[in-house]
Motif scaffolding. Structure first.
Motif, short mmCIF file in Angstrom:
data_model
loop_
_atom_site.label_atom_id
_atom_site.label_comp_id
_atom_site.label_asym_id
_atom_site.label_seq_id
_atom_site.Cartn_x
_atom_site.Cartn_y
_atom_site.Cartn_z
N GLY A 36 73.08 128.46 99.54
CA GLY A 36 74.00 129.04 98.57
C GLY A 36 74.78 128.04 97.74
O GLY A 36 75.67 128.43 96.99
N GLY A 37 74.43 126.76 97.86
CA GLY A 37 75.23 125.72 97.20
C GLY A 37 74.85 125.55 95.73
O GLY A 37 73.80 124.98 95.42
N ASN A 38 75.73 125.99 94.84
CA ASN A 38 75.42 125.93 93.41
C ASN A 38 75.31 124.51 92.88
O ASN A 38 74.58 124.25 91.92
N ARG A 39 76.03 123.57 93.52
CA ARG A 39 75.96 122.19 93.01
C ARG A 39 74.53 121.66 93.06
O ARG A 39 74.11 120.92 92.18
N ALA A 40 73.78 122.05 94.09
CA ALA A 40 72.40 121.59 94.22
C ALA A 40 71.49 122.31 93.24
O ALA A 40 70.51 121.73 92.75
N ALA A 41 71.79 123.56 92.93
CA ALA A 41 70.99 124.29 91.95
C ALA A 41 71.08 123.61 90.59
O ALA A 41 70.09 123.51 89.87
N GLU A 42 72.27 123.11 90.25
CA GLU A 42 72.43 122.44 88.96
C GLU A 42 71.62 121.15 88.91
O GLU A 42 70.94 120.86 87.91
N VAL A 43 71.69 120.37 89.97
CA VAL A 43 70.94 119.10 90.02
C VAL A 43 69.44 119.38 89.92
O VAL A 43 68.71 118.73 89.15
N ALA A 44 68.97 120.38 90.68
CA ALA A 44 67.55 120.69 90.68
C ALA A 44 67.11 121.24 89.32
O ALA A 44 66.04 120.91 88.81
N MET A 45 67.96 122.08 88.73
CA MET A 45 67.60 122.65 87.42
C MET A 45 67.53 121.55 86.36
O MET A 45 66.60 121.54 85.52
N ALA A 46 68.48 120.64 86.38
CA ALA A 46 68.45 119.54 85.42
C ALA A 46 67.15 118.75 85.56
O ALA A 46 66.52 118.38 84.56
N ALA A 47 66.72 118.53 86.79
CA ALA A 47 65.48 117.78 87.02
C ALA A 47 64.27 118.56 86.50
O ALA A 47 63.37 117.99 85.87
N LEU A 48 64.24 119.86 86.74
CA LEU A 48 63.09 120.64 86.30
C LEU A 48 63.08 120.81 84.78
O LEU A 48 62.01 120.84 84.16
N LEU A 49 64.24 120.88 84.17
CA LEU A 49 64.30 120.92 82.70
C LEU A 49 63.80 119.60 82.12
O LEU A 49 63.00 119.57 81.18
N ALA A 50 64.24 118.49 82.71
CA ALA A 50 63.82 117.18 82.21
C ALA A 50 62.32 117.00 82.36
O ALA A 50 61.65 116.38 81.52
N ARG A 51 61.77 117.57 83.43
CA ARG A 51 60.34 117.45 83.69
C ARG A 51 59.52 118.29 82.72
O ARG A 51 58.41 117.91 82.33
N THR A 52 60.05 119.44 82.35
CA THR A 52 59.26 120.43 81.64
C THR A 52 59.44 120.38 80.13
O THR A 52 58.50 120.60 79.37
N LEU A 53 60.68 120.12 79.71
CA LEU A 53 60.93 120.06 78.27
C LEU A 53 60.42 118.74 77.70
O LEU A 53 60.28 117.75 78.42
N ASP A 54 60.20 118.74 76.41
CA ASP A 54 59.98 117.48 75.72
C ASP A 54 61.35 116.86 75.49
O ASP A 54 62.10 117.29 74.62
#
Lengths: 334, 334
Positions: free
Chosen positions: A280-298
């Protein structure tokens, strides 16, 4: 079954670790990346607010009520309860000559601590307009009234407005929404546990309109554009969703939910992302989302890369402002 | 390597899960119960505040400065920053004619939200006295002055007072404390990663005085009795440590720390308990600690059992006060 999503370091030593699941899927539900088990059901919580607003736009209610972009963005929001948020929710209700008392979300002090202290200093108490979900609730009330229903009791699964928006949720996620997977959310409306992959699939569809009828597809686009145009409304000062949207604009719709759930919609790539931090830790969701956005977006644009790295590797400071640690995403997300 | 410690349910469905390690050990370090890996190092954070106060009492400084039970309890505290907490920290400093400015913990708004709002409403700003660690810092300043040192810079690992209390920590835990396992805590003093089993062992010793010289053993007893007599001082309104201590009194010393660490000392049983929720979630540490206390203590007294079950199975309510879920400890803890 879970994978590591993010680590918290104090100095050079790992102090805490967040595990969970993350999935990137297209509109058919085909999985492009999975960490942990993408089929495990999760309560989407506030991540689906934009999906709950589709009917408000698709049926024409938003147009008939002259709802503006800030108001539509607020309907998709988990906001800080800052003055502009509460005022915008009030304006939505003013279209129907309704007041705060029609909102059934309950009251809480503004999520933003400085706003809460300022409200207290003014001698006021928080009301339903300050509830982080007030925009969603105002949208449901607008839809109910436009449909000719008495809005009272709109939070019940049996109210015709709730049945309508729930049917849309079931359609876009492709998962049955009934009493077997139902829980009650913090703001008292139902929330339905669905596979994480289905949540990602729904946000792929939200981004492209694929597999949706034209009215709903158009509504998704209108809502995405409203949030991209008014990023402050979807969250507020200092918040991940607002800051990321300010930079990425319509290239990505991102939305947090309680208990470590987070989604994104990437229209250009035709993909949806869904993350559940198991603890349930939102801080980790933000870190993971930033990584997946960086990986997927140009992210060849320098400002994107800089922003996303800020959220992927946040510095942790203490009460004196001394840097004491950091966070980092799991290598599997890079 | 981690085990499940607690689950969060929404309705009947598991929404979130917390994993980590928990260990019960005696003063020799012998393990009576282990969930997960008891040897994994953790930063003890605020759980060791009472151990950091041993020198304040053992060397006679507390007596010479006429420190009272509330003041000694505050030296062991992570308090809410409520008025009585800030006033008590100020009284400790007044023994030396020192003011808040000598504290090097930094300032933050009171942890207790209602207290923070009241402070804001009064037009004031928070100071170091409101920092949840102000009692510990006031104790360190008292010790430094009593030892004839300039207290300035007492937060540095090289300051003679910090060296003194760190040597005591190393002795009671049986683990070297040096630059290799050092991090900086939220309040700027060092925190040293040690095996969870060693943390439990230290709190077994804190409860019985076993393996300690008579001065330190007496100091541990004085500190435990101070906290048992003044449970409000160790945390505050609505807090686990305060409420549990109000009921259990000297039968258990319990203390939370940041990032999901929690310890207990059970003098009658000669045992120490240490818990680390791997993701840093304190809510799970409380549930797990309540379960381990219920398992270990003689809870034949009805009030104990009722209290502990309240914390083992907390109900989760939403903004309208509707019960939407609950938490429960893992079966392995029962």
């Amino acid at each position: 079954m879970d994978g590591i999503l993010a680590e918290v370091l104090r100095g050079d030593l790992v102090e805490s670790v967040h595990a969970g699941a993350a999935v990137i899927a297209d509109e058919t539900g085909a999985v492009r990346l999975a960490i942990g088990d993408p089929e495990q059901p999760v309560f989407p919580r506030s991540t689906v607010k934009a999906l709950l607003a589709i009917d408000l736009v698709a049926g024409g209610a938003a147009e008939r009520l002259h709802l503006t972009a800030p108001e539509l963005a607020l309907a998709c929001a988990s906001h800080n309860g800052e003055p502009a948020h509460a005022e915008t929710a009030a304006r939505m209700l003013s279209r129907l000559d309704l007041a705060e008392t029609c909102l059934e979300c309950g009251a809480h002090w503004p999520t933003d601590a400085a706003t809460a202290r300022a409200l207290a200093a003014s001698g006021a108490q928080p009301g339903a307009l300050h509830n982080n979900c007030s925009g969603k609730h105002a949208g449901l009330v607008c839809l109910a009234c436009d449909d000719g229903h008495d809005p009272a009791g709109y939070i019940s699964p049996e109210h015709p407005t709730m049945r309508r928006v729930t049917a849309t949720l079931a359609d876009i996620t492709g998962v049955a929404h009934d009493s077997r997977n139902r829980g009650i959310d913090g703001c008292s409306i139902p929330t339905y546990a669905i596979p994480l992959r289905s949540l990602a699939q729904a946000f792929a569809r939200f981004g492209t309109g694929a597999a949706l009828d034209p009215d709903r597809a158009h509504a998704c686009r209108t809502l995405r554009e409203a949030v991209a145009a008014e990023p402050f409304m979807v969250a507020g000062t200092g918040r991940f969703d607002t800051i990321v949207t300010e930079v990425l604009g319509a290239r990505a719709f991102v939305k947090m939910g309680a208990e470590g759930v987070m989604v994104a919609s990437l229209p250009e790539q035709g993909l949806g992302i869904a993350i559940k931090v198991r603890d349930g830790g939102n801080r980790a969701a933000e870190v993971a989302m930033a990584a997946l956005l960086a990986r997927t977006l140009d992210t060849s644009r320098n400002c994107d890369q800089t922003l996303l790295e800020t959220f992927m590797y946040p510095k942790l400071t203490n009460w004196r402002g001394i840097e004491v640690g950091s966070m980092r995403p799991a290598e599997t997300l890079l």
